[in-house]
Design an enzyme around this catalytic site. Structure first.
Site, PDB file in Angstrom:
ATOM      1  CE1 TYR A  70      -4.131   1.946   0.684  1.00 40.46           C
ATOM      2  CE2 TYR A  70      -2.507   3.441   1.649  1.00 40.46           C
ATOM      3  CZ  TYR A  70      -3.773   3.207   1.145  1.00 40.46           C
ATOM      4  OH  TYR A  70      -4.684   4.228   1.106  1.00 40.46           O
ATOM      5  CG  PHE A 122      -8.472  15.649 -24.850  1.00 36.37           C
ATOM      6  CD1 PHE A 122      -8.670  15.213 -26.148  1.00 36.37           C
ATOM      7  CD2 PHE A 122      -8.926  14.866 -23.805  1.00 36.37           C
ATOM      8  CE1 PHE A 122      -9.324  14.017 -26.397  1.00 36.37           C
ATOM      9  CE2 PHE A 122      -9.570  13.662 -24.046  1.00 36.37           C
ATOM     10  CZ  PHE A 122      -9.768  13.240 -25.342  1.00 36.37           C
ATOM     11  CG  ASP A 123     -12.946  15.681 -25.802  1.00 35.25           C
ATOM     12  OD1 ASP A 123     -12.176  16.119 -26.666  1.00 35.25           O
ATOM     13  OD2 ASP A 123     -13.313  14.512 -25.705  1.00 35.25           O
ATOM     14  CG  ASP A 213      -2.862  17.086 -22.069  1.00 38.41           C
ATOM     15  OD1 ASP A 213      -2.286  15.991 -21.967  1.00 38.41           O
ATOM     16  OD2 ASP A 213      -4.068  17.189 -22.341  1.00 38.41           O
ATOM     17  CB  ALA A 215      -1.625  12.587 -23.762  1.00 40.65           C
ATOM     18  CE  LYS A 256      -4.816   9.351 -24.764  1.00 40.33           C
ATOM     19  NZ  LYS A 256      -5.645   9.439 -23.557  1.00 40.33           N
ATOM     20  CG  HIS A 448     -19.291  11.964 -28.124  1.00 40.89           C
ATOM     21  ND1 HIS A 448     -19.238  12.994 -27.220  1.00 40.89           N
ATOM     22  CD2 HIS A 448     -18.185  11.230 -27.915  1.00 40.89           C
ATOM     23  CE1 HIS A 448     -18.140  12.889 -26.507  1.00 40.89           C
ATOM     24  NE2 HIS A 448     -17.482  11.826 -26.903  1.00 40.89           N
TER      25      HIS A 448
END
Ligand code: F0G
Length: 478
Positions: A70, A122-123, A213, A215, A256, A448
């Site tokens: 842990y 990004f969304d 960001d 990614a 990614k 969507h």
């Protein structure tokens, strides 16, 4: 030979081979929404490059070393050392995926009413900003608007506009600047080092926190090596290090460029900010040495982060995506130029000018790709980005009607990509017969993912075509 994948296959997974008649039934039962399909009803899945890559033998082996303690598990320290060397940030927190890092950073840093500025949020990044009562403002460079231009760095931020915003009298409202590398919302385009440096320098001058960001940091670095003067002699790893060094920290989905199935990170320079983020991390993700991940995840990520900057891997990935883009263009179908690494963005608006935006041409193409070949993609047009009223009417169309074909890492071979391109080529031979869609059920948020649609009945289609006395094809050409 177009490309040679620099790996061989050790474990295989069968593809679902279905008939068109079966797919017609399946997609109808799914409310014509590709997110509602079961993955085993899909032949080639290009929905996302996130968490869908193939693990290497070394990653699997590293997973066996996972320490599931842990607190203080040795997996964390192996992960931290790899990230610290790459990023130079002293405070490193694992999280379960990218959006958790966004939530923790923004909640800690932003006050309601403040603005977050980006080349393009990004969304999930946008959603995490807006949920705090803040504004997510995109300042893409002017070249980003031209899908045909071969400008090498269409992911750049508009530095003039950034400077103007930060120097204006109400600039105090800007809480942070975040650069998305590569710019997923902007067609997967890279950001140049010159642009990152300029944005970093402007932010430093005005005392505004500057984040990445990250990614797809390795894919951005590869494109910098290929396209930016002065970087051709460097390794992608060196370029990535230089990019991280320009920022105050990063959020990253490691699903990614961590080449793993799950994981993300928040990494920071500032000790005081890190201490505040850590509180929220413990309350919502987990103890700081695991942050919502298992020890085996952390070890596989550490190994994935080592592998992802390998020039041979990146060269083959770039060649694969570029090959797919070329085959599609060769079939007379326009794609966003120049192609990046993680996806090909197909211009459905231009292929289907007879389908108006309110009948979702991108969605029509995405469904047809599934019907014709069992290929799953994602619509990035008016269904995703448009403004739609409560009764399902499109009130503001998207700027472009795109379909994204995301290429998972190390997963599909050249022949799979040829199959996808042949499927598109077959569709492109007779696009006029395709019809649009209309919404029959649409949730208020995250439309969507959950909406249901149906094909526009043939009887209504000609009505629209003749509504203005001339065809839509003519209308769009005027
Ligand atoms: N930032 C960027 C640039 C992304 O592309 C994504 C995810 C995220 C943040 C969020 O990361 O999913 O780990 O929470 N993009 C995926 C996609 C979902 O398909 O493009 P996450």
């Amino acid at each position: 030979m177009q490309l040679m994948e620099p790996y061989r296959i050790k474990v295989v997974e069968p593809l679902a081979i279905t008939t068109r008649a079966e797919r017609e039934q399946l997609i109808s039962a799914a409310g014509y929404n590709l997110f509602n399909l079961r993955a085993d009803q899909v032949t080639i899945d290009l929905l996302t490059d996130s968490g869908t890559g193939a693990l290497s033998a070394e990653q699997q082996a590293a997973g066996m070393r996972g320490d599931e303690s842990y607190a203080g598990g040795s997996s964390f320290y192996r992960f931290r050392d790899v990230v610290a060397e790459l990023t130079s940030y002293p405070h490193i927190f694992p999280v379960h995926q990218g959006r958790a890092a966004e939530r923790i950073l923004f909640t800690t840093l932003l006050e309601p009413g403040q603005v977050s500025i980006s080349n393009t949020h990004f969304d999930t990044t946008r959603a995490n900003v807006e949920m705090l009562g803040c504004e997510a403002r995109d300042l893409p460079c002017p070249e980003a608007a031209d899908m045909d231009s071969d400008h090498p760095f269409k992911g750049d931020i508009d530095v003039l506009e950034l400077e103007r915003t930060l120097s204006s009298p109400n600039a105090g409202g800007v809480g942070l600047v975040i650069m998305t590398i590569t710019n997923n919302g902007g067609g997967g385009q890279p950001v140049s080092m010159a642009n990152l440096r300029a944005a970093s320098e402007i932010c430093r001058r005005y005392g505004t926190p500057f984040f990445l960001d990250a990614a797809r940091f390795a894919e951005n670095a590869w494109l910098v090596v290929q396209r930016e003067p002065g970087y051709g002699h460097l390794r992608p790893y060196d370029v990535a290090q230089e990019a991280f060094a320009l920022a105050d920290g990063c959020v990253a989905s490691l699903k990614k460029d961590g080449i793993a199935h799950m994981g993300g990170m928040l990494a920071l320079r500032d000790a005081e900010l890190a201490a505040r983020c850590e509180q929220l991390l413990i309350a919502s993700e987990g103890f700081p040495t695991y942050g919502g991940l298992s020890g085996r995840d952390l070890d596989m990520l550490a190994q994935g982060l080592r592998e992802v900057t390998d020039p041979e891997y990146l060269r083959a990935r770039a060649a694969a995506t570029d090959y797919l883009a070329q085959l599609i263009q060769g079939a007379g179908v326009a794609v966003v130029r120049p192609s990046g690494l993680h996806a090909v963005y197909v211009d459905a608006g231009r292929l289907l000018p007879h389908i108006p935006p309110h009948q979702f041409p991108g969605h029509a193409l995405a469904v047809e790709l599934y019907l014709a070949g069992g290929v799953r993609s994602v619509e990035l047009g008016s269904l995703f980005h448009g403004t739609i009223s409560e009764n399902g009417t499109l009130t503001k169309p998207a700027r472009h009607e795109l379909v994204r074909l995301a290429v998972p890492r190390r997963t599909y071979t050249q022949s799979h990509l040829e199959y996808v391109a042949e499927t598109i080529a077959a569709i492109a031979r007779n696009p006029e017969r395709m019809r649009g869609y209309r919404l029959v059920e649409s949730p208020a948020i995250l439309r969507h993912f959950k909406c249901r649609l149906e094909p526009v009945p043939a009887s209504q289609f000609p009505d629209f075509v003749h509504a203005n006395g001339f065809s839509v094809r003519q209308a769009t050409e005027v």
